[in-house]
Design a protein around this motif. Structure first.
Motif, PDB file in Angstrom:
ATOM      1  N   GLY A  22      -2.336   9.299  -3.882  1.00 35.87           N
ATOM      2  CA  GLY A  22      -1.528   8.940  -2.720  1.00 35.87           C
ATOM      3  C   GLY A  22      -0.036   8.949  -2.995  1.00 35.87           C
ATOM      4  N   THR A  23       0.710   9.603  -2.108  1.00 37.95           N
ATOM      5  CA  THR A  23       2.178   9.564  -2.208  1.00 37.95           C
ATOM      6  C   THR A  23       2.780   8.827  -1.012  1.00 37.95           C
ATOM      7  OG1 THR A  23       2.417  11.687  -1.124  1.00 37.95           O
ATOM      8  CG2 THR A  23       2.380  11.716  -3.543  1.00 37.95           C
ATOM      9  N   GLY A  24       2.168   7.699  -0.663  1.00 39.55           N
ATOM     10  CA  GLY A  24       2.855   6.757   0.215  1.00 39.55           C
ATOM     11  C   GLY A  24       3.808   5.967  -0.667  1.00 39.55           C
ATOM     12  N   VAL A  25       4.451   4.957  -0.083  1.00 41.64           N
ATOM     13  CA  VAL A  25       5.435   4.200  -0.853  1.00 41.64           C
ATOM     14  C   VAL A  25       4.781   3.486  -2.046  1.00 41.64           C
ATOM     15  CG1 VAL A  25       5.346   2.057   0.527  1.00 41.64           C
ATOM     16  CG2 VAL A  25       7.486   2.737  -0.591  1.00 41.64           C
ATOM     17  N   ILE A  26       3.494   3.138  -1.914  1.00 40.30           N
ATOM     18  CA  ILE A  26       2.829   2.410  -3.001  1.00 40.30           C
ATOM     19  C   ILE A  26       2.549   3.349  -4.183  1.00 40.30           C
ATOM     20  CG2 ILE A  26       0.801   1.004  -3.630  1.00 40.30           C
ATOM     21  CD1 ILE A  26       2.753  -0.373  -1.624  1.00 40.30           C
ATOM     22  N   GLY A  27       1.928   4.494  -3.917  1.00 40.78           N
ATOM     23  CA  GLY A  27       1.643   5.444  -4.997  1.00 40.78           C
ATOM     24  C   GLY A  27       2.924   5.907  -5.682  1.00 40.78           C
ATOM     25  N   LEU A  28       3.974   6.141  -4.889  1.00 43.35           N
ATOM     26  CA  LEU A  28       5.240   6.612  -5.479  1.00 43.35           C
ATOM     27  C   LEU A  28       5.906   5.516  -6.310  1.00 43.35           C
ATOM     28  CD1 LEU A  28       6.623   8.681  -2.457  1.00 43.35           C
ATOM     29  CD2 LEU A  28       5.742   9.579  -4.635  1.00 43.35           C
ATOM     30  N   ALA A  29       5.852   4.274  -5.827  1.00 38.91           N
ATOM     31  CA  ALA A  29       6.436   3.170  -6.609  1.00 38.91           C
ATOM     32  C   ALA A  29       5.672   2.992  -7.925  1.00 38.91           C
ATOM     33  CB  ALA A  29       6.406   1.872  -5.798  1.00 38.91           C
ATOM     34  N   ILE A  30       4.355   3.120  -7.855  1.00 39.09           N
ATOM     35  CA  ILE A  30       3.541   2.995  -9.080  1.00 39.09           C
ATOM     36  C   ILE A  30       3.880   4.141 -10.045  1.00 39.09           C
ATOM     37  CG2 ILE A  30       1.163   3.123  -9.974  1.00 39.09           C
ATOM     38  CD1 ILE A  30       0.286   1.674  -7.364  1.00 39.09           C
TER      39      ILE A  30
ATOM     40  N   ALA B  52       6.460  -2.960  -2.391  1.00 33.52           N
ATOM     41  CA  ALA B  52       6.097  -1.764  -3.172  1.00 33.52           C
ATOM     42  C   ALA B  52       6.491  -1.884  -4.651  1.00 33.52           C
ATOM     43  CB  ALA B  52       6.733  -0.530  -2.545  1.00 33.52           C
ATOM     44  N   LEU B  53       7.710  -2.352  -4.911  1.00 29.48           N
ATOM     45  CA  LEU B  53       8.175  -2.382  -6.308  1.00 29.48           C
ATOM     46  C   LEU B  53       7.499  -3.504  -7.098  1.00 29.48           C
ATOM     47  CD1 LEU B  53      11.974  -1.661  -5.749  1.00 29.48           C
ATOM     48  CD2 LEU B  53      10.173  -0.046  -6.314  1.00 29.48           C
ATOM     49  N   SER B  54       7.218  -4.630  -6.444  1.00 25.30           N
ATOM     50  CA  SER B  54       6.535  -5.712  -7.162  1.00 25.30           C
ATOM     51  C   SER B  54       5.056  -5.373  -7.356  1.00 25.30           C
ATOM     52  CB  SER B  54       6.708  -7.057  -6.440  1.00 25.30           C
ATOM     53  OG  SER B  54       6.394  -6.943  -5.084  1.00 25.30           O
ATOM     54  N   ILE B  55       4.472  -4.622  -6.410  1.00 23.43           N
ATOM     55  CA  ILE B  55       3.086  -4.158  -6.594  1.00 23.43           C
ATOM     56  C   ILE B  55       3.033  -3.213  -7.795  1.00 23.43           C
ATOM     57  CG2 ILE B  55       1.312  -2.644  -5.599  1.00 23.43           C
ATOM     58  CD1 ILE B  55       1.903  -3.915  -2.863  1.00 23.43           C
ATOM     59  N   ALA B  56       4.014  -2.326  -7.888  1.00 22.66           N
ATOM     60  CA  ALA B  56       4.052  -1.372  -9.010  1.00 22.66           C
ATOM     61  C   ALA B  56       4.160  -2.126 -10.343  1.00 22.66           C
ATOM     62  CB  ALA B  56       5.216  -0.406  -8.834  1.00 22.66           C
ATOM     63  N   GLU B  57       4.990  -3.167 -10.342  1.00 21.69           N
ATOM     64  CA  GLU B  57       5.146  -3.977 -11.557  1.00 21.69           C
ATOM     65  C   GLU B  57       3.827  -4.674 -11.912  1.00 21.69           C
ATOM     66  OE1 GLU B  57       9.434  -5.948 -11.828  1.00 21.69           O
ATOM     67  OE2 GLU B  57       7.831  -7.429 -11.679  1.00 21.69           O
ATOM     68  N   LEU B  58       3.138  -5.166 -10.875  1.00 22.50           N
ATOM     69  CA  LEU B  58       1.847  -5.832 -11.088  1.00 22.50           C
ATOM     70  C   LEU B  58       0.824  -4.859 -11.688  1.00 22.50           C
ATOM     71  CD1 LEU B  58      -0.166  -8.161 -10.741  1.00 22.50           C
ATOM     72  CD2 LEU B  58      -0.448  -7.492  -8.355  1.00 22.50           C
ATOM     73  N   VAL B  59       0.813  -3.632 -11.161  1.00 20.47           N
ATOM     74  CA  VAL B  59      -0.133  -2.631 -11.683  1.00 20.47           C
ATOM     75  C   VAL B  59       0.157  -2.362 -13.164  1.00 20.47           C
ATOM     76  CG1 VAL B  59      -0.799  -0.188 -11.516  1.00 20.47           C
ATOM     77  CG2 VAL B  59      -0.665  -1.591  -9.455  1.00 20.47           C
ATOM     78  N   ARG B  60       1.440  -2.268 -13.512  1.00 17.11           N
ATOM     79  CA  ARG B  60       1.777  -2.043 -14.931  1.00 17.11           C
ATOM     80  C   ARG B  60       1.289  -3.222 -15.781  1.00 17.11           C
ATOM     81  NH1 ARG B  60       5.694  -3.973 -17.871  1.00 17.11           N
ATOM     82  NH2 ARG B  60       7.110  -4.451 -16.164  1.00 17.11           N
TER      83      ARG B  60
END
Ligand code: FAD
Length: 374
Positions: A10-18, A353-361
Motif C-alpha cells: 500500500g502507498t497510502g499515507v500509512i504505507g509511505l510513512a512506514i 501516520a508518522l507515529s504509526i510508522a515509529e510504532l511499526v519500527r
C-alpha cells in the motif's frame, strides 16, 4: 522469485510513512501498490486535518498515536516545506442540552494531555468567529490542516532516497507462509519472498490478512466501509478556524464540520453511512441533511452549497458497535511471525501516520509482536 527483507503493501499515507521510517534502518524495503500512483484511495479523500487527539478513550492507540503524530507531523511539515497551517479548532454547542457533552469532551481532551484547551462562553465564540452560532464552545489550539498530496510525495521521496523501492501496478493476490517468511504473489504473475510483510492496504487490509491465512471474521478484524461526503460553500465567509459540532454520540463520526483548505475555501462534511460498494461518486441526495446540520452553527443557503468529494472510512466499528481502536500488531500469536497487520486505520490515521510508522519500527525491533510502551 525476488527475495526482499521487508515488503510493505500500500502507498497510502500509512504505507509511505512506514517505508520512509523503515528505510532509515533496514536496507531492503520494497513497497507494492495495486494502482498506478500513490494515494489513490483514502489518503487523498479526507479532510486533511491534523487532529489534536481530544476524542478518543484515554490510553487507546488512537489517543496516543494522534497526540504524538500531531507533533511529529508539524515538525515534518516544517522541515520538509509541506504547506500546512495550525488553524486551531472550535467545537461548538448550539443548544444548552449539548453543554454536558461539551464539558465531557474538554475533560477527555485533558485526560489525553492535549494542551491549551479553553472553555469559551457564547461571547467568546462570537469574538473568535463572529459568523458562528454557539451557546458555548471549546478552543483547541493544536488542530491544523496540511497538504496531504505533498506530504505523501515527500514521504515517498524520503523512502526512495534511502533506496527503498516503490512498485506500482502490483496487486497482491496470494500470500503463503514459506520457510522464514512469506511468498507474495501478484496479479501480473510476479512472485516475491519476504522476511517481513507489512499490511497497510487500507480498505483492503482485512482482505490481505485473509489472504495470509488469518480468519478475520473470528478475530473481529472484518472491516466495515463507511462513506463520507463533502459539500463546498460558494458564499464568502470570514472564517479563520475549523468549526466542529459535538461528535456523533455513537462515535461513528465527528459530526458534519466546517474545514478550511490552505486557500481558505470552506468545505462541510463528511457525513457517514455504511456501504459495501467502493463507489466514490457524489450527488445531491444528502444536501438537505447537510443544510440542516450546518445551519445549526452557520447560516448557509441551498444555492451556496455544492457537492464536492467523497471518501470511504475503513472501520472496525460496525453500525451498532461502540469504539474500536486501530489494530496494529505483529501476528506471532496467530502463527504468523513477521506479518504486521494495520487494520481499521480510519481517522485520525493521517495525523498519526508518522507515529504509526515509529510504532511499526519499534514492534519490529522488540520482536515480541506487541508493544506496550509508545
Ligand atoms: C472521509 C474521511 C475523512 C478523513 N479525515 C481525516 C482527517 O482529517 N485527519 C486524519 O488524521 N485522518 C482522516 N481520515 C483518515 C485517513 O484518511 C486515513 O486514516 C488514512 O488515509 C489511511 O491511510 P492508508 O494508507 O491506511 O489507506 P489508503 O490511503 O487507502 O492506502 C491503502 C493503499 O493500499 C493499496 N492496496 C490495497 N489492496 C492492495 C493489494 N491487494 N495490492 C496492492 N496494493 C493494495 C490501495 O490501492 C491503497 O493505495 C479520514 C478518512 C476519511 C475516509
Amino acid at each position: 522469485m525476488e527475495e526482499v527483507e521487508i515488503l510493505v503493501i500500500g502507498t497510502g499515507v500509512i504505507g509511505l510513512a512506514i517505508a520512509a521510517e523503515l528505510s532509515n534502518h533496514y536496507s531492503e524495503v520494497v513497497v507494492v501498490e495495486q494502482e498506478n500512483s500513490f494515494g489513490r484511495h483514502t489518503s487523498s479523500r479526507n479532510s486533511e486535518v491534523i487532529h489534536s487527539g481530544i476524542y478518543y478513550p484515554q490510553n487507546s492507540l488512537k489517543a496516543l498515536l494522534c497526540k504524538k503524530g500531531n507533533e511529529l507531523l508539524y515538525r515534518f511539515a516544517e522541515t520538509n516545506a509541506i504547506s500546512h497551517r495550525q488553524t486551531g479548532k472550535l467545537v461548538v454547542a448550539t443548544h444548552e442540552d449539548e453543554l454536558p457533552a461539551l464539558y465531557q469532551l474538554k475533560k477527555n481532551g485533558e485526560l489525553n494531555s492535549v494542551a491549551g484547551i479553553k472553555l469559551l462562553s457564547k461571547e467568546d465564540c462570537k469574538a473568535i468567529e463572529p459568523e458562528i452560532k454557539a451557546v458555548a464552545g471549546i478552543f483547541i489550539p493544536s488542530t491544523g490542516i496540511i497538504d496531504t498530496h505533498n506530504l505523501m510525495k515527500s514521504l515517498l521521496t524520503h523512502a526512495e532516497r534511502n533506496d527503498a523501492i516503490i512498485l506500482f501496478k502490483m496487486k497482491v493476490t496470494a500470500i503463503s507462509l514459506v520457510g522464514k517468511g512469506y511468498k507474495v504473489e501478484f496479479a501480473n504473475g510476479e512472485i516475491f519472498h519476504t522476511r517481513i510483510l507489512i499490511n497497510s492496504a487500507g480498505l483492503f487490509s482485512d482482505k490481505i490478512a485473509d489472504l495470509a491465512g488469518i480468519n478475520t471474521e473470528s478475530h473481529s478484524l472484518r472491516l466495515h466501509w463507511c462513506k463520507g461526503e463533502y459539500f463546498k460553500a460558494s458564499s464568502s465567509h470570514n472564517i479563520r478556524h475549523l468549526v466542529y459540532p459535538l461528535p456523533d454520540p455513537k462515535g461513528i463520526f465527528l459530526g458534519i464540520h466546517l474545514t478550511l483548505n490552505l486557500n481558505n475555501e470552506i468545505r462541510f462534511g463528511p457525513n457517514a453511512y455504511y456501504t459495501d460498494k467502493l463507489d466514490y461518486s457524489m450527488d445531491e441526495h444528502s444536501k438537505n441533511d447537510f443544510l440542516k446540520a450546518v445551519n445549526k452553527y452557520i447560516d448557509i443557503d441551498s444555492e451556496n452549497l455544492h457537492p464536492d468529494d467523497t471518501g470511504i472510512r475503513s472501520k472496525l466499528q460496525g453500525p451498532s458497535d461502540s469504539f474500536h481502536d486501530f489494530y496494529i500488531r505483529e501476528e506471532n500469536d496467530k502463527g504468523f511471525p513477521g506479518l504486521i497487520n494495520l487494520i481499521g486505520i480510519e481517522s485520525p490515521g493521517l495525523t498519526s501516520a508518522l507515529s504509526i510508522a515509529e510504532l511499526v519500527r519499534k514492534i519490529l525491533k522488540s520482536g515480541n509482536g506487541v508493544l506496550h510502551e509508545l
